[in-house]
Design an enzyme around this catalytic site. Structure first.
Site, PDB file in Angstrom:
ATOM      1  CD  GLU A   1      -1.790   2.310   1.784  1.00  0.00           C
ATOM      2  OE1 GLU A   1      -1.411   3.259   1.042  1.00  0.00           O
ATOM      3  OE2 GLU A   1      -1.911   2.401   3.008  1.00  0.00           O
ATOM      4  CB  CYS A  44      -1.780   6.859   1.446  1.00  0.00           C
ATOM      5  SG  CYS A  44      -0.096   6.498   1.973  1.00  0.00           S
TER       6      CYS A  44
END
Length: 468
Positions: free
Chosen positions: A243, A277
């Protein structure tokens, strides 16, 4: 002939001491010595031995441990939250919410994990076939500082439920959090080796991945870190979940509630001081409502207060470090040199601490490399789109594909966005967030694989087919 075991103890390097630095004051805090190679070997061996026993436990034993870990997080919530705020600067209220979310994550897998692991039987031409989910072994997690508890729990809760065991290499900034998580798991009664913290630098990770006793690796972090881990995992032919970064679009169409979209855009950009993010980083606004949205969004961003993260009235704490703030300052300078215009904010604030004002950029050249980067700070880029096709092109015109948020009340537009925006996740008329029930992850340079939900549980399991 038996293949010789590859071990993680091959490095010969000086050890290091991690020092927590409070980014709100610049004051040094606790010190954590790096583990020696012998200490790491002991922990990896312990994890291997622990797995051999933990893999045979029944689901009730696993769910009971998850419930008890959740209780430890609840009972120690204030103290855990203070550790995170002191180490990486997020507001105390945000840290507390994160700790509470972690307790919910453990409980989710305790309550729903057994059903996710149910076997399925099929009729085949060769007779009955049964698909079973089986554990694989010790999983290494390389985790970041921005959500220092939740990022770990996203891997740890399904790891325990699966019958695997976990090893954590946490960020240098948040070694206190890493130690606290290990403390909670031990206090809950976990058998030795089911979860262990490895206080080591990043240059030791490749050796760990190469170790035969570690079966898989999961990383949340930068593109560069992701490439290094993926390369090491590829050489060892091991499963990896990544990720990575994101430059999430926040698309606003004329049919949307502009007031609510602008209000939410502020929250979506400044959450965690812009260090997430899945923060909304690029506001892509239809030309018909561009001026209205920009005026309201600007008013909201100008009203954001940066201050003491321990103060409940503070909207936004400091960035995680002086180095992180300087990285953002340098990026803003590059964007302006390329023709972008900083309407306001984006300034390093005077005084102690890694503080920065919230800001907005416009007129950013979409074909310039700087527009392709992730801005990990509280500054938004705002773009104008003439129609839905232009909005989708802008949304997809970056190397990332993690999350997205779209604002429309037109069902046809909604269908286009859900289908055509290149991202692993899309929120409609809402700020994107993670939840233990739903899969989380991205595409393109934002990584691959999924965390959370049943899919996150299954990532590091052997789906074994049994005939007969």
């Amino acid at each position: 002939m038996e293949t010789p075991r590859r071990s993680c103890v091959g490095w010969v390097k000086e050890t290091h001491v991690f020092t927590s630095i409070n980014p709100a004051t610049g004051t040094p805090g606790a010190r954590y010595p790096e583990l020696t190679k012998d200490e790491v070997e002991q922990r990896v061996a312990r994890a291997h031995d622990a797995f051999l026993a933990w893999r045979e436990t029944d689901y009730a034993t696993r769910t009971d441990l998850l419930e008890k870990i959740a209780e430890q997080f609840d009972a120690n919530a204030e103290r855990l939250a203070e550790i995170a705020t002191r180490e990486m600067g997020k507001t105390l209220k945000s840290s507390l919410a994160e700790v509470q979310k972690c307790a919910g994550g453990f409980r989710h897998y305790a309550q729903n994990g057994p059903a996710m692991l149910e076997s399925r039987t099929f009729d085949t031409a060769a007779g009955k076939a049964t698909a079973r989910w089986l554990p694989m072994g010790p999983v290494l997690a390389v985790m970041p500082w921005n959500f220092p508890y939740w990022q770990v729990v996203r891997f740890l809760a399904p790891t325990i439920m699966a019958g695997n065991v976990g090893l954590l290499k946490h960020a240098s900034l948040t070694q206190g959090v890493a130690a606290a998580i290990e403390e909670m798991v031990i206090a809950a009664g976990a058998p030795a080796g089911v979860f262990q913290n490895l206080a080591i630098k990043s240059d030791k990770v490749a050796d760990l991945i190469a170790d035969d006793r570690i079966v898989a690796v999961t990383l949340t972090g930068s593109e560069g870190a992701g490439m290094q881990v993926a390369e090491a995992a590829g050489r060892a032919l091991k499963k990896v979940v990544l990720e990575l970064g994101g430059s999430d679009p926040f698309i606003v169409m004329p049919s949307a509630d502009i007031d609510r979209a602008a209000e939410t855009a502020v929250k979506a950009r400044i959450q965690n001081t812009g260090q997430s993010c899945i923060c909304a980083k690029r506001m892509i606004v239809h030309a018909d409502v561009y001026d209205d949205f920009l005026a309201k969004f600007s008013a909201g961003m100008k009203a954001v207060t940066a201050g003491d993260p321990m103060d409940g009235a503070t909207d936004m704490g400091p960035l995680s470090s002086e180095e992180q703030r300087q990285t953002v300052v340098d990026q803003l300078a590059q964007i302006q040199a390329a023709g972008g215009k900083l309407l306001f904010g984006g300034e390093a604030l005077a005084g102690k601490g890694a503080y920065m004002s919230a800001g907005i950029l416009v007129d950013v050249p979409i074909d310039d490399p700087v527009a392709q980067e992730e801005l990990f700070g509280p500054v938004a880029m705002v773009f104008k789109a003439d129609d839905i096709d232009a909005a989708i092109r802008l949304a997809n015109d970056v190397p990332f594909g993690l999350g997205s948020s779209v604002w429309t009340n037109d069902p046809h537009e909604r269908e286009r966005f859900e289908r055509d925006v290149a991202a692993g996740m899309t929120a409609v008329n809402a700020m994107l967030a993670s939840a233990p029930e739903a899969p989380f992850g991205g595409i393109k340079r934002s990584g691959h694989g999924r965390e959370l939900g049943p899919y996150g549980l299954h990532e590091f399991m052997n789906l074994k087919t049994v005939f007969g």
